[in-house]
Design a protein around this motif. Structure first.
Motif, PDB file in Angstrom:
ATOM      1  N   GLY A   1       0.893  -1.293  -0.054  1.00  0.00           N
ATOM      2  CA  GLY A   1      -0.270  -0.169   0.140  1.00  0.00           C
ATOM      3  C   GLY A   1       0.998   0.892   0.122  1.00  0.00           C
ATOM      4  O   GLY A   1       0.044   2.146   0.125  1.00  0.00           O
ATOM      5  N   ALA A   2       2.091   1.098   0.449  1.00  0.00           N
ATOM      6  CA  ALA A   2       3.081   2.093   0.219  1.00  0.00           C
ATOM      7  C   ALA A   2       3.054   2.678  -0.776  1.00  0.00           C
ATOM      8  O   ALA A   2       2.841   2.620  -2.145  1.00  0.00           O
ATOM      9  CB  ALA A   2       4.432   1.786   0.932  1.00  0.00           C
ATOM     10  N   ARG A   3       3.618   4.100  -1.578  1.00  0.00           N
ATOM     11  CA  ARG A   3       3.553   4.836  -2.559  1.00  0.00           C
ATOM     12  C   ARG A   3       5.189   5.526  -2.706  1.00  0.00           C
ATOM     13  O   ARG A   3       5.537   5.839  -1.872  1.00  0.00           O
ATOM     14  CB  ARG A   3       2.219   6.306  -2.521  1.00  0.00           C
ATOM     15  CG  ARG A   3       0.805   5.523  -2.233  1.00  0.00           C
ATOM     16  CD  ARG A   3       0.475   5.157  -2.830  1.00  0.00           C
ATOM     17  NE  ARG A   3      -1.033   4.283  -2.558  1.00  0.00           N
ATOM     18  CZ  ARG A   3      -1.870   5.151  -3.061  1.00  0.00           C
ATOM     19  NH1 ARG A   3      -2.087   6.541  -3.927  1.00  0.00           N
ATOM     20  NH2 ARG A   3      -3.031   4.757  -2.824  1.00  0.00           N
ATOM     21  N   LEU A   4       5.817   5.397  -3.741  1.00  0.00           N
ATOM     22  CA  LEU A   4       6.378   6.047  -4.568  1.00  0.00           C
ATOM     23  C   LEU A   4       6.320   7.167  -5.366  1.00  0.00           C
ATOM     24  O   LEU A   4       5.717   5.969  -6.724  1.00  0.00           O
ATOM     25  CB  LEU A   4       7.297   4.237  -4.444  1.00  0.00           C
ATOM     26  CG  LEU A   4       7.718   3.572  -3.288  1.00  0.00           C
ATOM     27  CD1 LEU A   4       8.393   1.624  -3.722  1.00  0.00           C
ATOM     28  CD2 LEU A   4       8.185   4.052  -2.566  1.00  0.00           C
ATOM     29  N   GLY A   5       7.904   7.101  -6.377  1.00  0.00           N
ATOM     30  CA  GLY A   5       7.828   7.614  -7.059  1.00  0.00           C
ATOM     31  C   GLY A   5       8.625   6.656  -8.163  1.00  0.00           C
ATOM     32  O   GLY A   5       8.898   6.105  -7.802  1.00  0.00           O
ATOM     33  N   LEU A   6       8.180   5.613  -9.299  1.00  0.00           N
ATOM     34  CA  LEU A   6       8.702   5.695 -10.412  1.00  0.00           C
ATOM     35  C   LEU A   6       9.441   6.360 -11.286  1.00  0.00           C
ATOM     36  O   LEU A   6       7.915   7.314 -12.223  1.00  0.00           O
ATOM     37  CB  LEU A   6       8.249   4.395 -10.603  1.00  0.00           C
ATOM     38  CG  LEU A   6       9.060   3.473 -11.238  1.00  0.00           C
ATOM     39  CD1 LEU A   6       9.762   2.276 -10.467  1.00  0.00           C
ATOM     40  CD2 LEU A   6       8.381   2.690 -11.702  1.00  0.00           C
ATOM     41  N   ARG A   7       9.556   6.180 -12.405  1.00  0.00           N
ATOM     42  CA  ARG A   7      10.172   6.303 -14.029  1.00  0.00           C
ATOM     43  C   ARG A   7      11.093   5.782 -14.715  1.00  0.00           C
ATOM     44  O   ARG A   7      11.818   4.939 -14.291  1.00  0.00           O
ATOM     45  CB  ARG A   7      10.776   7.882 -14.075  1.00  0.00           C
ATOM     46  CG  ARG A   7      11.915   8.481 -13.230  1.00  0.00           C
ATOM     47  CD  ARG A   7      12.867   9.211 -13.470  1.00  0.00           C
ATOM     48  NE  ARG A   7      13.848   9.731 -12.824  1.00  0.00           N
ATOM     49  CZ  ARG A   7      15.332  10.036 -13.436  1.00  0.00           C
ATOM     50  NH1 ARG A   7      15.104   9.828 -14.696  1.00  0.00           N
ATOM     51  NH2 ARG A   7      16.120  10.277 -12.332  1.00  0.00           N
TER      52      ARG A   7
END
Lengths: 368, 276
Positions: B90-96
């Motif tokens: 459920g944790a949120r991260l950034g991704l590219r």
């Protein structure tokens, strides 16, 4: 393009007025803290009239005389680099919601239309390389791009090279051949003006220039040719890559490492060095965070850090990285050397390390 | 102009503890359109952003056709990865991403494949193992060689055992330091070359510590494998992943963009040269 015209010195302010009327803020050379820097010009009186620079390895001094000329110097520590590739800027921000969601916000710089007056040929060559690096690859950089798109370049051919200059040998100066909107050749009585682009042409038309006396052109050409002749340092214009990489274990790297402070002055003043770090600055309350980029240098320990390993732990490896990249592997990346002969790294090195001398020593008998 | 530096939000769908310091995060973009558009090749990597801390390059271990899964196997070693280790479902991260050149899978079709990994180097190669096993008929014999420092460092032990029982698959394991119950060899990973059959026409993909890869290159060259059939996944400091920041340069190569997977001849000159 129109034939060059003549702008008498008292009417130089018309150039500033025309640029201002066209919506540009005007940056030009000014004296600050004992050096020539590009700053906002309020009037032509801000220009460094009669100022000359004396540069030597590890030394930069200004002197004033009663010459009417305002561009009778080689360069200051800045090139165009900081105007386009900002020393430090926000790339984007993020914000955390109460549910843990993260919102990302692009942060484009506010890039005012900017005219730069007094750009040198070496700086135009460096700009071309920075354009290749930041704009012409598969991932164009919009932060650099928005500033670049709003730039108006007024070059001034160089007639007063410093002792540290070697643009003639790299093929990048002292005459500004291309890449400008307007180019000026400074004479005692005024300026020969040439347009180099469609937007330069428009401005050129607004300057009400006088007809050029062929003798004036001859004087200007003679001064530029003399500026090339006067240069004391040289770097071979040929590709040094193979020679440098064949000499990775040359004792000269140990020698230069004894002198080099690994301070990164050279890479900061270098108009083509592009390395930068990305870093995060979260707000103290955790509600948002800013993602920055800031100039970095291959002379720092952190530059080559990877999970507990520093690939270039000592000065010898860092100086070797800088030189083999600048004069060697740059050819693989951008089809030419990364050095434009501005000599800044020589003058602003606290211990006066001279890139032309080091390259000659390492490349040994291969040095032209 | 699109901003190539800007991440998109992803959510942790699952967190799997692989070993005391190694864990896998299974991620998906929270925007279904971005998730639907996302494609990668085995061997490529993503930049993973931990809120308020920063970004790190992490290779992708899932199969490219599992379009709803982006798996990253990570060792907690640095500021960002230690933070990532604390996250749960459920944790949120950034991704590219994805970034870089992946493994030469088209070149590999119809041929024997040897995969050699050391340490956590197995992560980028695991995606290849999955890829080949799912498309088994397109490839020849598969040889999986894995070296670790200590026997405790071996993750996916059960998977290695399962792979070793498949037809046309050889598995070799080696630990520098043996331990109780170790079923592999003891010694550097190159001792495995004497235990398996390697066809000189095989394509070799390797990943792990550079001294190991250099030793393997020498051994394989002696066994007649062509230089251009040796493929290495390289690691360097990366801040931007798009060839701008300069940290990952290895001579003229930007490892992020020209690599991270290279055929040996492209990096041969500087491989093992201290400082590059």
């Amino acid at each position: 393009m129109a034939e060059p015209g003549f702008l008498p010195r008292p009417r130089f302010r018309h150039l500033l007025a025309a640029l201002t009327a066209a919506g540009y803020r005007c940056l030009g050379p000014k004296v600050r803290d004992g050096a020539i820097v590009y700053e906002e010009l309020d009037s032509a009186d801000d220009l460094p009239r009669g100022v000359h620079d004396h540069q030597q390895p590890g030394a930069y001094r200004l002197q004033r005389d009663d010459s009417p000329r305002c561009f009778a110097w080689a360069n200051g520590p800045q090139a165009l680099k900081p105007l386009l590739f900002a020393p430090r800027e926000i790339l984007w921000t993020s914000a955390a919601g109460s549910d843990g969601a993260i919102a990302f916000h692009p942060q484009m710089p506010e890039a005012l239309p900017t005219a730069v007056i007094g750009v040198r040929a070496c700086d135009l060559a460096a700009l071309r390389l920075q354009d290749q690096h930041f704009l012409e690859g598969p991932f164009p950089d919009p932060h650099y791009g928005v500033r670049r798109g709003n730039l108006f370049l007024v070059a001034v051919h160089c007639t007063h090279p410093a002792a540290t200059c070697f643009c003639a040998s790299t093929g990048d100066g002292p005459r500004a051949e291309s890449g400008f909107d307007l180019a000026l050749a400074e004479l005692d009585e005024g300026f020969i003006v040439t347009a180099g682009s469609p937007k330069g042409e428009v401005l050129f038309g607004q300057l009400l220039l006088e007809a050029l006396d062929p003798a004036q052109q001859a004087t200007a050409d003679g001064e530029i040719a003399a500026a090339a002749q006067a240069q004391q340092r040289t770097l071979p214009s040929r590709n040094l890559r193979d020679s440098l990489f064949a000499n990775l274990h040359h004792p000269r790297w140990d020698d230069v490492a004894q002198r080099c402070l690994s301070c990164a002055n050279c890479s900061s003043v270098c108009p083509t060095c592009f390395c930068h770090a990305e870093m995060e600055e979260p707000a103290l309350d955790g509600s948002h965070s800013a993602h920055y980029r800031q100039w970095d240098s291959c002379f720092t320990e952190g530059h080559s850090y990877i999970h507990g390993i520093v690939i270039r732990a000592d000065t010898r490896l860092r100086y070797r990285q800088w030189l083999t990249h600048k004069l060697g592997s740059w050819h693989d990346q951008y089809g030419r050397s990364g050095c434009v002969g501005c000599g800044r790294c020589i003058a602003w090195c606290p211990v006066g390390i001279d890139i032309t001398e080091e390259a000659a020593a390492v490349c040994g008998g291969d040095h032209a | 102009m699109l901003d190539p530096y800007l991440p998109d939000e992803v959510e942790v769908l699952e967190r799997i503890q692989e070993s005391p310091t190694i864990f896998t995060l299974r991620l998906a973009f929270t925007d279904p359109e971005i998730q639907a558009r996302y494609r990668f090749q085995p061997g490529q990597f993503n930049m993973v952003y931990l809120y308020g801390v920063g970004e790190v390059p992490i290779s992708i271990v899932s199969d490219p056709e599992d379009e709803h899964l982006i798996d990253h196997t990570i060792r907690a070693v640095g500021r960002v990865t230690q933070g990532l280790a604390l996250l749960g479902k459920g944790a949120r991260l950034g991704l590219r991403g994805p970034y870089g050149r992946g493994w030469p899978l088209q070149l590999a079709e119809g041929r024997d494949i040897v995969l050699l990994t050391g340490g956590l180097g197995c992560a980028p190669v695991v995606s290849v193992i999955h890829y080949i096993l799912r498309r088994r008929e397109r490839f020849g014999r598969l040889t999986i060689l894995q070296g670790v420092k200590h026997t405790d460092d071996l993750i996916w032990r059960a998977q290695y055992e399962a792979w070793s029982r498949l037809p046309d698959v050889q598995v070799g394991l080696a630990a520098d330091v043996g331990g109780p119950g170790w079923f592999g060899q003891v010694g550097p990973v190159t001792v495995l070359f004497d235990r398996v059959h390697i066809d000189p026409g095989a394509l070799m993909m390797m990943c792990g510590p550079e001294p190991m890869m250099r030793a393997a290159v020498q051994e394989l060259r002696r066994r007649g494998v062509a230089e251009e059939d040796l493929w290495l996944s390289m690691e360097r400091s990366m801040h931007c992943a798009i060839g701008h920041c300069g940290h990952c340069q290895m001579g003229g190569n930007f490892v992020c963009r020209n690599g991270p997977v290279f055929p040996y001849p492209e990096i041969q000159a500087l491989l093992g040269e201290r400082g590059f």
